[in-house]
Structures are given as structure tokens and as C-alpha cells.
Design a protein around this motif. Structure first.
Motif, PDB file in Angstrom:
ATOM      1  N   ALA A  78      -2.548   0.214  -4.276  1.00  0.00           N
ATOM      2  CA  ALA A  78      -2.261  -0.889  -3.343  1.00  0.00           C
ATOM      3  C   ALA A  78      -1.825  -2.029  -4.707  1.00  0.00           C
ATOM      4  N   LEU A  99      -8.711  -4.243  -3.738  1.00  0.00           N
ATOM      5  CA  LEU A  99      -9.658  -3.611  -2.439  1.00  0.00           C
ATOM      6  C   LEU A  99     -11.193  -4.118  -3.023  1.00  0.00           C
ATOM      7  N   MET A 103      -7.484   3.379  -3.321  1.00  0.00           N
ATOM      8  CA  MET A 103      -8.680   4.284  -1.930  1.00  0.00           C
ATOM      9  C   MET A 103      -8.123   5.972  -1.746  1.00  0.00           C
ATOM     10  N   CYS A 147      -3.168   4.476   5.738  1.00  0.00           N
ATOM     11  CA  CYS A 147      -4.122   3.102   5.255  1.00  0.00           C
ATOM     12  C   CYS A 147      -4.151   1.915   4.976  1.00  0.00           C
ATOM     13  N   ILE A 195     -11.761  -1.857   3.694  1.00  0.00           N
ATOM     14  CA  ILE A 195     -10.182  -0.428   2.930  1.00  0.00           C
ATOM     15  C   ILE A 195     -10.662   0.431   4.921  1.00  0.00           C
ATOM     16  N   LEU A 242       0.882  -1.066  -0.241  1.00  0.00           N
ATOM     17  CA  LEU A 242       0.176   0.102   0.086  1.00  0.00           C
ATOM     18  C   LEU A 242       1.006   1.144  -0.062  1.00  0.00           C
ATOM     19  N   ASN A 284      -7.727   0.573  -9.117  1.00  0.00           N
ATOM     20  CA  ASN A 284      -7.387  -0.069  -7.797  1.00  0.00           C
ATOM     21  C   ASN A 284      -6.276   0.315  -6.070  1.00  0.00           C
ATOM     22  N   SER A 309     -13.327   4.790  -2.899  1.00  0.00           N
ATOM     23  CA  SER A 309     -11.361   3.952  -4.265  1.00  0.00           C
ATOM     24  C   SER A 309     -11.888   3.405  -5.263  1.00  0.00           C
ATOM     25  N   VAL A 322      -5.649  -2.352   5.552  1.00  0.00           N
ATOM     26  CA  VAL A 322      -6.737  -3.865   4.436  1.00  0.00           C
ATOM     27  C   VAL A 322      -6.144  -4.759   5.151  1.00  0.00           C
ATOM     28  N   ARG A 341     -11.944  -5.979  -0.246  1.00  0.00           N
ATOM     29  CA  ARG A 341     -11.505  -6.205   1.104  1.00  0.00           C
ATOM     30  C   ARG A 341     -12.052  -5.277   1.990  1.00  0.00           C
TER      31      ARG A 341
END
Length: 124
Positions: free
Chosen positions: A24, A29, A79, A96, A34, A4, A77, A72, A98, A32
Motif C-alpha cells: 500500500a 494500513l 498486507m 485486496c 484491510i 494497492l 505497509n 499485515s 482497504v 484502516r
């Protein structure tokens, strides 16, 4: 291996805006949760915003609600955290993170991978 990479931090005047980015790799993302966290000197990291793209749930900590927006971009990919009406008390190191798929949480233990952290300073 999940990486990240954060960008967008820096110095801004009170009332100004910044947009933090977190690119990422090694993870999708959309699959997942975030989150964005921040840490004040001498304090533990605190969750300020989270988003679960697959479910559509999001949450904000009280100090930032109405001022910050998490999002995001699937294609990139990446955020983001749009920070508006910044205050001196927002000065901190921002991270950040994940975590596994599910309803988003603002608690650190739900996150497995972290960005390197970047400084945000809000000062005249």
C-alpha cells in the motif's frame, strides 16, 4: 492517492500454498480495515478475509476458515493472505482492499480502495 499493488498469484497444485501480498501507498494500513476478496467467473466479488490492525479484529468466510491467514506488516505497509491447502474451487481472481477504520467487515461496501486483482489457479 491510495495505491494497492498485488503480487504472489499464480498456478499451484491442489494441497499447495500461496502467499498473496498487497503493498500500500498513500494510506497507512494500521489505520484502516484491510480485506481480501475473490471473484469467480460470472459471479460478484465475495469477501473472504478481513483484519483491523488497530482493533485486532479479524474474520474469515466459511470456505477459507482454517486454511487462509490474513496479516499485515506495519513497517512494510503491506498486507498478506497466506493460503494453505488450496483446492480447485479456490481458483478465482483475488483482490485486496482497504476501508475506513473500524471493526473489519467482509462486505464490499465497507471498502474504498482496491488492488488491481490477480489470478490464482489451483490445478493439477
Amino acid at each position: 492517492q491510495v495505491q494497492l499493488v498485488e503480487s504472489g498469484g499464480g498456478l499451484v497444485q491442489p494441497g499447495g500454498s500461496l502467499k498473496l501480498s498487497c503493498a500500500a501507498s498513500g494510506v497507512v494500513l494500521d489505520h484502516r480495515i484491510i480485506g481480501w476478496f475473490r471473484q469467480f467467473p460470472g459471479k460478484e466479488r465475495e469477501g473472504i478475509s478481513c483484519f483491523s490492525p488497530g482493533i485486532g479484529s479479524s474474520d474469515y468466510a466459511a470456505p477459507v476458515k482454517g486454511r487462509f491467514i490474513i496479516s499485515s506488516d506495519s513497517a512494510k505497509n503491506t498486507m498478506y493472505l497466506q493460503m494453505n491447502n488450496l483446492k480447485p474451487e479456490d481458483t478465482a481472481i483475488y483482490y485486496c482492499a482497504v476501508g475506513l477504520w473500524g471493526k473489519c467487515e467482509l462486505t464490499e461496501r465497507y471498502y474504498d480502495d482496491w488492488g488491481q486483482g490477480m489470478q490464482v489457479i489451483v490445478s493439477p
